[in-house]
Design a protein around this motif. Sequence first.
Motif, PDB file in Angstrom:
ATOM      1  N   LEU A   1      14.376  38.484 -28.205  1.00  0.00           N
ATOM      2  CA  LEU A   1      15.086  39.332 -27.254  1.00  0.00           C
ATOM      3  C   LEU A   1      15.109  38.675 -25.877  1.00  0.00           C
ATOM      4  O   LEU A   1      14.358  37.730 -25.624  1.00  0.00           O
ATOM      5  CB  LEU A   1      14.384  40.701 -27.167  1.00  0.00           C
ATOM      6  N   ASN A   2      15.937  39.212 -24.980  1.00  0.00           N
ATOM      7  CA  ASN A   2      15.933  38.730 -23.596  1.00  0.00           C
ATOM      8  C   ASN A   2      14.528  38.831 -23.033  1.00  0.00           C
ATOM      9  O   ASN A   2      13.865  39.841 -23.206  1.00  0.00           O
ATOM     10  CB  ASN A   2      16.849  39.585 -22.717  1.00  0.00           C
ATOM     11  N   GLY A   3      14.079  37.766 -22.392  1.00  0.00           N
ATOM     12  CA  GLY A   3      12.760  37.796 -21.759  1.00  0.00           C
ATOM     13  C   GLY A   3      11.623  37.418 -22.692  1.00  0.00           C
ATOM     14  O   GLY A   3      10.456  37.421 -22.288  1.00  0.00           O
ATOM     15  N   ALA A   4      11.941  37.081 -23.944  1.00  0.00           N
ATOM     16  CA  ALA A   4      10.880  36.764 -24.912  1.00  0.00           C
ATOM     17  C   ALA A   4      10.148  35.466 -24.564  1.00  0.00           C
ATOM     18  O   ALA A   4       8.967  35.293 -24.880  1.00  0.00           O
ATOM     19  CB  ALA A   4      11.472  36.653 -26.319  1.00  0.00           C
ATOM     20  N   GLY A   5      10.873  34.528 -23.932  1.00  0.00           N
ATOM     21  CA  GLY A   5      10.247  33.247 -23.577  1.00  0.00           C
ATOM     22  C   GLY A   5      10.956  32.025 -24.136  1.00  0.00           C
ATOM     23  O   GLY A   5      10.446  30.905 -24.027  1.00  0.00           O
ATOM     24  N   LYS A   6      12.157  32.225 -24.692  1.00  0.00           N
ATOM     25  CA  LYS A   6      12.884  31.107 -25.312  1.00  0.00           C
ATOM     26  C   LYS A   6      13.203  30.002 -24.301  1.00  0.00           C
ATOM     27  O   LYS A   6      12.930  28.828 -24.544  1.00  0.00           O
ATOM     28  CB  LYS A   6      14.199  31.595 -25.956  1.00  0.00           C
ATOM     29  N   SER A   7      13.801  30.391 -23.170  1.00  0.00           N
ATOM     30  CA  SER A   7      14.166  29.368 -22.177  1.00  0.00           C
ATOM     31  C   SER A   7      12.916  28.689 -21.627  1.00  0.00           C
ATOM     32  O   SER A   7      12.917  27.477 -21.400  1.00  0.00           O
ATOM     33  CB  SER A   7      14.962  29.989 -21.024  1.00  0.00           C
ATOM     34  N   THR A   8      11.868  29.455 -21.441  1.00  0.00           N
ATOM     35  CA  THR A   8      10.613  28.880 -20.930  1.00  0.00           C
ATOM     36  C   THR A   8      10.089  27.821 -21.907  1.00  0.00           C
ATOM     37  O   THR A   8       9.628  26.754 -21.487  1.00  0.00           O
ATOM     38  CB  THR A   8       9.572  29.999 -20.704  1.00  0.00           C
TER      39      THR A   8
ATOM     40  N   TYR B   1       4.283  31.706 -14.715  1.00  0.00           N
ATOM     41  CA  TYR B   1       5.150  31.374 -13.578  1.00  0.00           C
ATOM     42  C   TYR B   1       4.356  31.537 -12.279  1.00  0.00           C
ATOM     43  O   TYR B   1       3.314  32.214 -12.268  1.00  0.00           O
ATOM     44  CB  TYR B   1       6.402  32.273 -13.596  1.00  0.00           C
TER      45      TYR B   1
ATOM     46  N   TYR C   1       3.217  35.764 -13.663  1.00  0.00           N
ATOM     47  CA  TYR C   1       3.636  36.326 -14.945  1.00  0.00           C
ATOM     48  C   TYR C   1       3.413  35.324 -16.082  1.00  0.00           C
ATOM     49  O   TYR C   1       3.909  34.199 -16.035  1.00  0.00           O
ATOM     50  CB  TYR C   1       5.117  36.741 -14.907  1.00  0.00           C
TER      51      TYR C   1
ATOM     52  N   ALA D   1       4.417  33.984 -19.206  1.00  0.00           N
ATOM     53  CA  ALA D   1       5.603  34.019 -20.065  1.00  0.00           C
ATOM     54  C   ALA D   1       5.311  33.453 -21.452  1.00  0.00           C
ATOM     55  O   ALA D   1       5.917  33.862 -22.435  1.00  0.00           O
ATOM     56  CB  ALA D   1       6.749  33.253 -19.419  1.00  0.00           C
TER      57      ALA D   1
ATOM     58  N   ASP E   1       4.566  33.353  -9.856  1.00  0.00           N
ATOM     59  CA  ASP E   1       4.238  34.733  -9.440  1.00  0.00           C
ATOM     60  C   ASP E   1       3.130  35.339 -10.294  1.00  0.00           C
ATOM     61  O   ASP E   1       2.746  36.493 -10.109  1.00  0.00           O
ATOM     62  CB  ASP E   1       5.488  35.619  -9.490  1.00  0.00           C
TER      63      ASP E   1
HETATM   64  N1  LIG Z   1      11.077  31.808 -12.367  1.00  0.00           N
HETATM   65  C1  LIG Z   1      10.435  32.840 -12.937  1.00  0.00           C
HETATM   66  N2  LIG Z   1       9.442  33.502 -12.284  1.00  0.00           N
HETATM   67  C2  LIG Z   1       8.781  34.529 -12.856  1.00  0.00           C
HETATM   68  N3  LIG Z   1       9.034  34.993 -14.099  1.00  0.00           N
HETATM   69  C3  LIG Z   1      10.019  34.384 -14.794  1.00  0.00           C
HETATM   70  C4  LIG Z   1      10.767  33.284 -14.254  1.00  0.00           C
HETATM   71  N4  LIG Z   1      11.671  32.885 -15.187  1.00  0.00           N
HETATM   72  C5  LIG Z   1      11.492  33.700 -16.241  1.00  0.00           C
HETATM   73  N5  LIG Z   1      10.501  34.594 -16.014  1.00  0.00           N
HETATM   74  C6  LIG Z   1       9.997  35.613 -16.938  1.00  0.00           C
HETATM   75  O1  LIG Z   1       9.428  34.983 -18.069  1.00  0.00           O
HETATM   76  C7  LIG Z   1       9.744  35.704 -19.253  1.00  0.00           C
HETATM   77  C8  LIG Z   1      10.442  34.786 -20.247  1.00  0.00           C
HETATM   78  O2  LIG Z   1      11.710  34.413 -19.704  1.00  0.00           O
HETATM   79  P1  LIG Z   1      12.709  33.460 -20.479  1.00  0.00           P
HETATM   80  O3  LIG Z   1      11.956  32.303 -21.005  1.00  0.00           O
HETATM   81  O4  LIG Z   1      13.849  33.210 -19.564  1.00  0.00           O
HETATM   82  O5  LIG Z   1      13.154  34.386 -21.708  1.00  0.00           O
HETATM   83  P2  LIG Z   1      14.412  34.256 -22.706  1.00  0.00           P
HETATM   84  O6  LIG Z   1      15.020  32.926 -22.519  1.00  0.00           O
HETATM   85  O7  LIG Z   1      13.823  34.464 -24.064  1.00  0.00           O
HETATM   86  O8  LIG Z   1      15.341  35.375 -22.340  1.00  0.00           O
HETATM   87  C9  LIG Z   1      10.607  36.897 -18.810  1.00  0.00           C
HETATM   88  O9  LIG Z   1       9.762  38.023 -18.688  1.00  0.00           O
HETATM   89  C10 LIG Z   1      11.123  36.473 -17.467  1.00  0.00           C
HETATM   90  O10 LIG Z   1      11.344  37.597 -16.629  1.00  0.00           O
END
Ligand SMILES: Nc1ncnc2c1ncn2[C@@H]1O[C@H](COP(=O)(O)OP(=O)(O)O)[C@@H](O)[C@H]1O
Length: 231
Positions: free
Chosen positions: A40-47, A15, A19, A21, A17
């Motif tokens: 788990l939450n934050g694993a990277g599924k949505s990404t 991302y 991070y 992901a 910033d």
């Molecule tokens: N816009 C963003 N900027 C920085 N980090 C992000 C952003 N969106 C998600 N993240 C980080 O990327 C990681 C994966 O997020 P995400 O794909 O939403 O996980 P999930 O859908 O599995 O809960 C998490 O650590 C989240 O905090």
Amino acid sequence: MSHHFLRFTDVHYSYPDGYEALRGVDFLITHGEKVALLGLNGAGKSTILLHSNGLLLPTSGEVNVGGIPVTKKTLSVVRQSVGMVFQNADDQLFMPTVEEDVAFGPLNMGLEGDEVERRVAMALDRVGASDLRKRSPLRLSGGQKKRVAIATVLSMEPSILVLDEPTAELDLEARRQVCGIVSAFQHTCVIATHDMDLARQLCDRAIVITDGRVTDDGPVGPVTAAFEQSV
Ligand SMILES: Nc1ncnc2c1ncn2[C@@H]1O[C@H](COP(=O)(O)OP(=O)(O)O)[C@@H](O)[C@H]1O
Ligand SMILES: [Mg+2]
């Protein structure tokens, strides 16, 4: 139809910033597969899902849809094949009426008159929302909004349907309706979910994501069982 595959090859994504992901994601989903994405939450599924239709582009590695690498240049083609349903329906609905929201994708693809009307009617019928046609999306219940959000994607007749936590925050009746809609979809489907029953009901295969990597991938029964044990 075997060209309707979705392939991630060593996909990394950071991302803005900084991070990281996604840290080297590999999988191949072939035509007609129904796959649950667990983690788990934050694993990277949505990404991962956001990469499947180019809403995010990899920092390195490749996402490939049916032989087409997802790049800035291929976005319009890719978005016609991969339909994404966001976790929050409010992110998907922005027109004054339901029918305008459902017509938006087909119109954007350059389709006209009768064909747009055919697709709107078909998509609303598939999700059981024909009676909501003239309503304002803003005023619908959570379950109705979700069904209409799915219709806005089905109207583009995608070959791959991608859903981010489609049953989160739905009541039992709405959940049952969403399950029915997804199971009636005949092509490839990828569903990020925390709902293990949904995964087992709808999917043949499950992929587990941990800290931006694939840590398990196989038949849905054993993989969901191992995942439940691990958390
Ligand atoms: N816009 C963003 N900027 C920085 N980090 C992000 C952003 N969106 C998600 N993240 C980080 O990327 C990681 C994966 O997020 P995400 O794909 O939403 O996980 P999930 O859908 O599995 O809960 C998490 O650590 C989240 O905090
Ligand atoms: Mg998510």
